[in-house]
Motif scaffolding. Structure first.
Motif, PDB file in Angstrom:
ATOM      1  N   PRO A 180       5.802 -38.071  56.221  1.00 30.20           N
ATOM      2  CA  PRO A 180       6.662 -39.209  55.853  1.00 30.20           C
ATOM      3  C   PRO A 180       6.817 -40.228  56.978  1.00 30.20           C
ATOM      4  CG  PRO A 180       7.600 -37.180  55.016  1.00 30.20           C
ATOM      5  CD  PRO A 180       6.429 -36.785  55.871  1.00 30.20           C
ATOM      6  N   TYR A 181       6.947 -39.758  58.212  1.00 28.14           N
ATOM      7  CA  TYR A 181       7.089 -40.673  59.340  1.00 28.14           C
ATOM      8  C   TYR A 181       5.808 -41.481  59.536  1.00 28.14           C
ATOM      9  CZ  TYR A 181       7.857 -42.390  64.083  1.00 28.14           C
ATOM     10  OH  TYR A 181       8.000 -43.200  65.183  1.00 28.14           O
ATOM     11  N   GLN A 182       4.649 -40.842  59.432  1.00 28.43           N
ATOM     12  CA  GLN A 182       3.387 -41.553  59.580  1.00 28.43           C
ATOM     13  C   GLN A 182       3.196 -42.573  58.456  1.00 28.43           C
ATOM     14  OE1 GLN A 182       0.838 -38.057  59.670  1.00 28.43           O
ATOM     15  NE2 GLN A 182       0.359 -38.400  61.828  1.00 28.43           N
ATOM     16  N   THR A 183       3.588 -42.202  57.243  1.00 25.94           N
ATOM     17  CA  THR A 183       3.497 -43.134  56.126  1.00 25.94           C
ATOM     18  C   THR A 183       4.356 -44.366  56.376  1.00 25.94           C
ATOM     19  OG1 THR A 183       3.078 -41.308  54.597  1.00 25.94           O
ATOM     20  CG2 THR A 183       3.817 -43.391  53.639  1.00 25.94           C
ATOM     21  N   HIS A 184       5.549 -44.143  56.920  1.00 21.80           N
ATOM     22  CA  HIS A 184       6.439 -45.258  57.256  1.00 21.80           C
ATOM     23  C   HIS A 184       5.784 -46.172  58.286  1.00 21.80           C
ATOM     24  CE1 HIS A 184      10.477 -47.008  57.175  1.00 21.80           C
ATOM     25  NE2 HIS A 184      10.362 -47.182  58.474  1.00 21.80           N
ATOM     26  N   GLN A 185       5.152 -45.592  59.273  1.00 19.81           N
ATOM     27  CA  GLN A 185       4.452 -46.383  60.288  1.00 19.81           C
ATOM     28  C   GLN A 185       3.313 -47.204  59.671  1.00 19.81           C
ATOM     29  OE1 GLN A 185       3.592 -42.964  62.951  1.00 19.81           O
ATOM     30  NE2 GLN A 185       4.454 -44.237  64.572  1.00 19.81           N
ATOM     31  N   LEU A 186       2.585 -46.611  58.733  1.00 20.55           N
ATOM     32  CA  LEU A 186       1.475 -47.313  58.114  1.00 20.55           C
ATOM     33  C   LEU A 186       1.944 -48.543  57.341  1.00 20.55           C
ATOM     34  CD1 LEU A 186      -0.739 -44.351  56.839  1.00 20.55           C
ATOM     35  CD2 LEU A 186      -1.112 -45.793  58.841  1.00 20.55           C
ATOM     36  N   TYR A 187       3.069 -48.430  56.648  1.00 13.53           N
ATOM     37  CA  TYR A 187       3.594 -49.591  55.933  1.00 13.53           C
ATOM     38  C   TYR A 187       3.918 -50.726  56.909  1.00 13.53           C
ATOM     39  CZ  TYR A 187       4.048 -47.433  51.312  1.00 13.53           C
ATOM     40  OH  TYR A 187       3.788 -46.875  50.096  1.00 13.53           O
ATOM     41  N   GLU A 231       9.341 -45.200  52.241  1.00 15.73           N
ATOM     42  CA  GLU A 231       9.288 -46.534  51.648  1.00 15.73           C
ATOM     43  C   GLU A 231      10.623 -47.261  51.713  1.00 15.73           C
ATOM     44  OE1 GLU A 231       7.956 -45.535  47.779  1.00 15.73           O
ATOM     45  OE2 GLU A 231       6.178 -44.522  48.536  1.00 15.73           O
ATOM     46  N   THR A 232      11.510 -46.813  52.593  1.00 12.06           N
ATOM     47  CA  THR A 232      12.798 -47.475  52.802  1.00 12.06           C
ATOM     48  C   THR A 232      12.796 -48.114  54.184  1.00 12.06           C
ATOM     49  OG1 THR A 232      13.924 -45.860  51.404  1.00 12.06           O
ATOM     50  CG2 THR A 232      15.292 -47.184  52.857  1.00 12.06           C
ATOM     51  N   PHE A 262       1.830 -61.551  48.851  1.00  6.72           N
ATOM     52  CA  PHE A 262       0.709 -60.626  48.679  1.00  6.72           C
ATOM     53  C   PHE A 262       1.199 -59.292  48.125  1.00  6.72           C
ATOM     54  CE2 PHE A 262      -1.387 -62.804  52.578  1.00  6.72           C
ATOM     55  CZ  PHE A 262      -1.807 -63.845  51.777  1.00  6.72           C
ATOM     56  N   LEU A 263       2.288 -58.780  48.704  1.00  7.18           N
ATOM     57  CA  LEU A 263       2.820 -57.485  48.288  1.00  7.18           C
ATOM     58  C   LEU A 263       3.340 -57.534  46.859  1.00  7.18           C
ATOM     59  CD1 LEU A 263       4.699 -56.577  51.587  1.00  7.18           C
ATOM     60  CD2 LEU A 263       2.572 -55.575  50.776  1.00  7.18           C
ATOM     61  N   ARG A 264       3.997 -58.611  46.503  1.00  6.31           N
ATOM     62  CA  ARG A 264       4.523 -58.730  45.139  1.00  6.31           C
ATOM     63  C   ARG A 264       3.397 -58.899  44.117  1.00  6.31           C
ATOM     64  NH1 ARG A 264       9.825 -62.607  46.229  1.00  6.31           N
ATOM     65  NH2 ARG A 264      11.296 -60.894  46.581  1.00  6.31           N
ATOM     66  N   ALA A 265       2.295 -59.478  44.530  1.00  2.00           N
ATOM     67  CA  ALA A 265       1.161 -59.638  43.607  1.00  2.00           C
ATOM     68  C   ALA A 265       0.518 -58.308  43.249  1.00  2.00           C
ATOM     69  CB  ALA A 265       0.127 -60.581  44.213  1.00  2.00           C
ATOM     70  N   GLY A 266       0.800 -57.259  44.024  1.00  2.00           N
ATOM     71  CA  GLY A 266       0.310 -55.931  43.687  1.00  2.00           C
ATOM     72  C   GLY A 266      -0.787 -55.436  44.600  1.00  2.00           C
ATOM     73  N   ARG A 267      -1.133 -54.170  44.387  1.00  2.00           N
ATOM     74  CA  ARG A 267      -2.091 -53.514  45.282  1.00  2.00           C
ATOM     75  C   ARG A 267      -3.470 -54.158  45.243  1.00  2.00           C
ATOM     76  NH1 ARG A 267      -2.162 -47.579  42.738  1.00  2.00           N
ATOM     77  NH2 ARG A 267       0.070 -47.999  42.923  1.00  2.00           N
ATOM     78  N   ARG A 268      -3.866 -54.715  44.096  1.00  2.00           N
ATOM     79  CA  ARG A 268      -5.185 -55.336  44.034  1.00  2.00           C
ATOM     80  C   ARG A 268      -5.265 -56.556  44.941  1.00  2.00           C
ATOM     81  NH1 ARG A 268      -4.009 -52.655  39.714  1.00  2.00           N
ATOM     82  NH2 ARG A 268      -5.630 -51.503  38.592  1.00  2.00           N
ATOM     83  N   SER A 269      -4.184 -57.320  44.991  1.00  2.00           N
ATOM     84  CA  SER A 269      -4.157 -58.460  45.895  1.00  2.00           C
ATOM     85  C   SER A 269      -4.196 -58.001  47.347  1.00  2.00           C
ATOM     86  CB  SER A 269      -2.897 -59.295  45.642  1.00  2.00           C
ATOM     87  OG  SER A 269      -2.819 -60.371  46.547  1.00  2.00           O
ATOM     88  N   VAL A 270      -3.459 -56.936  47.661  1.00  2.00           N
ATOM     89  CA  VAL A 270      -3.453 -56.410  49.034  1.00  2.00           C
ATOM     90  C   VAL A 270      -4.842 -55.898  49.413  1.00  2.00           C
ATOM     91  CG1 VAL A 270      -2.482 -54.646  50.550  1.00  2.00           C
ATOM     92  CG2 VAL A 270      -0.994 -55.850  48.945  1.00  2.00           C
ATOM     93  N   TYR A 305       4.532 -50.990  46.833  1.00  2.00           N
ATOM     94  CA  TYR A 305       4.927 -52.140  47.634  1.00  2.00           C
ATOM     95  C   TYR A 305       6.231 -52.813  47.199  1.00  2.00           C
ATOM     96  CZ  TYR A 305      -0.070 -51.639  48.499  1.00  2.00           C
ATOM     97  OH  TYR A 305      -1.303 -51.136  48.785  1.00  2.00           O
ATOM     98  N   ALA A 306       6.857 -52.353  46.138  1.00  2.00           N
ATOM     99  CA  ALA A 306       8.004 -53.087  45.591  1.00  2.00           C
ATOM    100  C   ALA A 306       9.118 -53.243  46.628  1.00  2.00           C
ATOM    101  CB  ALA A 306       8.522 -52.386  44.342  1.00  2.00           C
ATOM    102  N   GLN A 307       9.570 -52.144  47.207  1.00  2.00           N
ATOM    103  CA  GLN A 307      10.655 -52.215  48.193  1.00  2.00           C
ATOM    104  C   GLN A 307      10.212 -52.958  49.446  1.00  2.00           C
ATOM    105  OE1 GLN A 307      12.156 -48.287  48.963  1.00  2.00           O
ATOM    106  NE2 GLN A 307      13.084 -48.079  46.935  1.00  2.00           N
TER     107      GLN A 307
END
Length: 468
Positions: free
Chosen positions: A269-276, A329-330, A369-377, A414-416
């Motif tokens: 979870p910590y690594q995932t947070h770093q990746l975001y 994701e917070t 970009f994030l709101r447009a969704g994963r395909r845009s990212v 990506y919503a949050q």
């Protein structure tokens, strides 16, 4: 075996896999369907896809090969008609192995006994316990009587290093990519020849020192005073920031995704947070480069992106402040501000256009970009990858960061993150370079120049002869 080029589409009842395999004999094709797993083998091609929902083989399933085009179309029946198979255009996600196929790391807890276990005979128990240590006998007795033994989490062992090299890149999976850095013209490397042995704390220190040394007040004031072209860049609408109803990847983008690594990332979870947080710095750099070139990359585009991403130039990814996240994701405002503060500082220090307004517009692009969704990212990251892959030096950052990100983001949410970026209020005081004072002095100088020009014009008019 060669992974062929392919694409997927669907109807209410079926999924079609279109595979490009020219110059083969259709009679030799082998197709298997096992729940969500689809495999196809026809020498020299092999394709294995993991679909999100179950498929089945029945009379409606079929395969048709067109020798003229070289495409084999396999129609597979959905186990549940009408079920929507999401992300069929995310090819790397379909190619990723199932989690159960990952090599086992062995159990972390060994079960010594349960309530329903069959107890051995008393004599057999005595025989088995002979030679056991006192501690082992206590454990055995506790298991037999269902005692609740105290369990303490052991302290982590100090990292035992057999090499002076440090790890870096995506999830710290890489090392050795900069062994000959002194022989390559890497202009954005801020760690010098010690890049392979520089620890994370030293990397951050050198990055901050480099930013301070390169900060130029006069350049910033000049761009603030003469910002006509910068305002044009700010008004430009980024096409990737606008949601597209019928999104489709181009053929070139599909080919790039087929070349991505086939990995399943087991991040904590910590690594995932770093990746975001690191993703935000990549998207910010992309937003700056694509906005200033208006999606027409130049030979300097690789340098611009690499300079703006601290995880590239100094191998120093976020977080840049202590994190207190409740989940991967917070995000709280303090760590978001710290992440963008570093990106803002670099955009005001290294590239050609150094403007606070432009940096703010790039952050708005990131949220879009994030709101447009994963395909845009994914599309944004693929464009970063294309720019870096065509550079003779900076391609290395595509290998240790961008390739893995292109795979990982296809399963991210990506919503949050988008809401946090959009609601963030950046202050000029975060930058620590007295931006407001510099802008005030520049504005006063502009006003004095305007007044002086007006006085000169009045003086000229007084010196002219009066009209007849």
């Amino acid at each position: 075996m060669i992974t062929p080029r392919f694409s997927c589409s669907q109807t209410e009842k079926s999924v079609t896999v279109s595979v490009y395999c020219p110059s083969v004999r259709a009679s030799d094709v082998e197709i298997n369907v096992d729940d969500t797993l689809f495999t196809l083998h026809i020498t020299p091609y092999y394709l294995r896809l993991n679909f999100p929902h179950a498929l089945q083989e029945d009379d409606e399933a079929s395969a048709q090969y067109d020798p003229g085009s070289g495409f084999l179309d396999v129609i597979l029946t959905k186990a549940l008609p009408g079920q929507h198979f999401e992300d069929l255009d995310l090819l790397a996600k379909l190619l990723a192995p199932r989690l159960a196929e990952q090599p086992s790391q062995g159990p972390l807890i060994e079960v010594l006994g349960t309530q329903n276990a069959v107890e051995p005979a008393e004599d057999d128990l005595v025989t088995r316990t002979e030679g056991l240590s006192l501690e082992q006998q206590e454990i055995l007795e506790a298991a037999a009587n269902d005692w609740q033994l105290r369990q303490d989490v052991s302290e982590p062992l100090d990292t035992f290093k057999i090499t002076p090299q440090e790890r870096y890149g995506f999830l710290d999976m890489y090392t050795g990519y900069f062994q000959h850095i002194e022989h390559t013209p890497n202009e954005i490397n801020e760690l010098g020849a010690e890049v392979e042995t520089c620890p994370p704390t030293e990397r951050r220190k050198r990055r901050q020192q480099h930013e301070e040394e390169r900060w130029d007040e006069e350049h910033y004031m000049a761009d603030f005073a003469d910002d006509e072209y910068i305002q044009e860049l700010v008004r430009w609408t980024h096409p990737h920031a606008v949601p597209v109803a019928d999104f489709q990847y181009t053929e070139a983008e599909n080919m790039k995704m087929l070349q991505l690594p086939r990995k399943e990332y087991l991040a904590t979870p910590y690594q995932t947070h770093q990746l975001y947080l690191t993703l935000l710095t990549l998207l910010f750099a992309y937003a700056y480069e694509s906005r200033t070139t208006q999606l027409d990359p130049t030979p300097e585009s690789g340098w611009t992106i690499s300079s703006l991403v601290p995880a590239f130039s100094a191998l120093d990814p976020p977080p840049y402040s202590p994190t207190s996240h409740l989940s991967p994701e917070t995000f709280d405002l303090s760590e978001m501000a710290a992440t963008f503060t570093v990106s803002y500082r670099r955009s005001l220090t290294f590239p050609l256009f150094r403007s606070w307004v432009l940096a703010e517009r790039c952050r708005a692009d990131v949220a879009a970009f994030l709101r447009a969704g994963r395909r845009s990212v994914v599309r944004c990251l693929l464009e970063i990858k294309d720019i870096l892959d065509h550079h003779e030096v900076y391609y290395v950052y595509s290998k240790i960061w961008v390739d893995d990100f292109c795979v990982w983001v296809q399963s991210a949410r990506y919503a949050q993150l988008a809401d946090s970026v959009a609601s963030l209020k950046m202050e000029k005081s975060y930058i620590d370079w007295n931006l407001e004072e510099l802008e005030r002095l520049t504005q006063e100088d502009l006003e004095r120049s305007t007044d002086s020009d007006d006085e000169s014009e009045d003086e000229v008019e007084r010196m002219l002869p009066a009209p007849l």
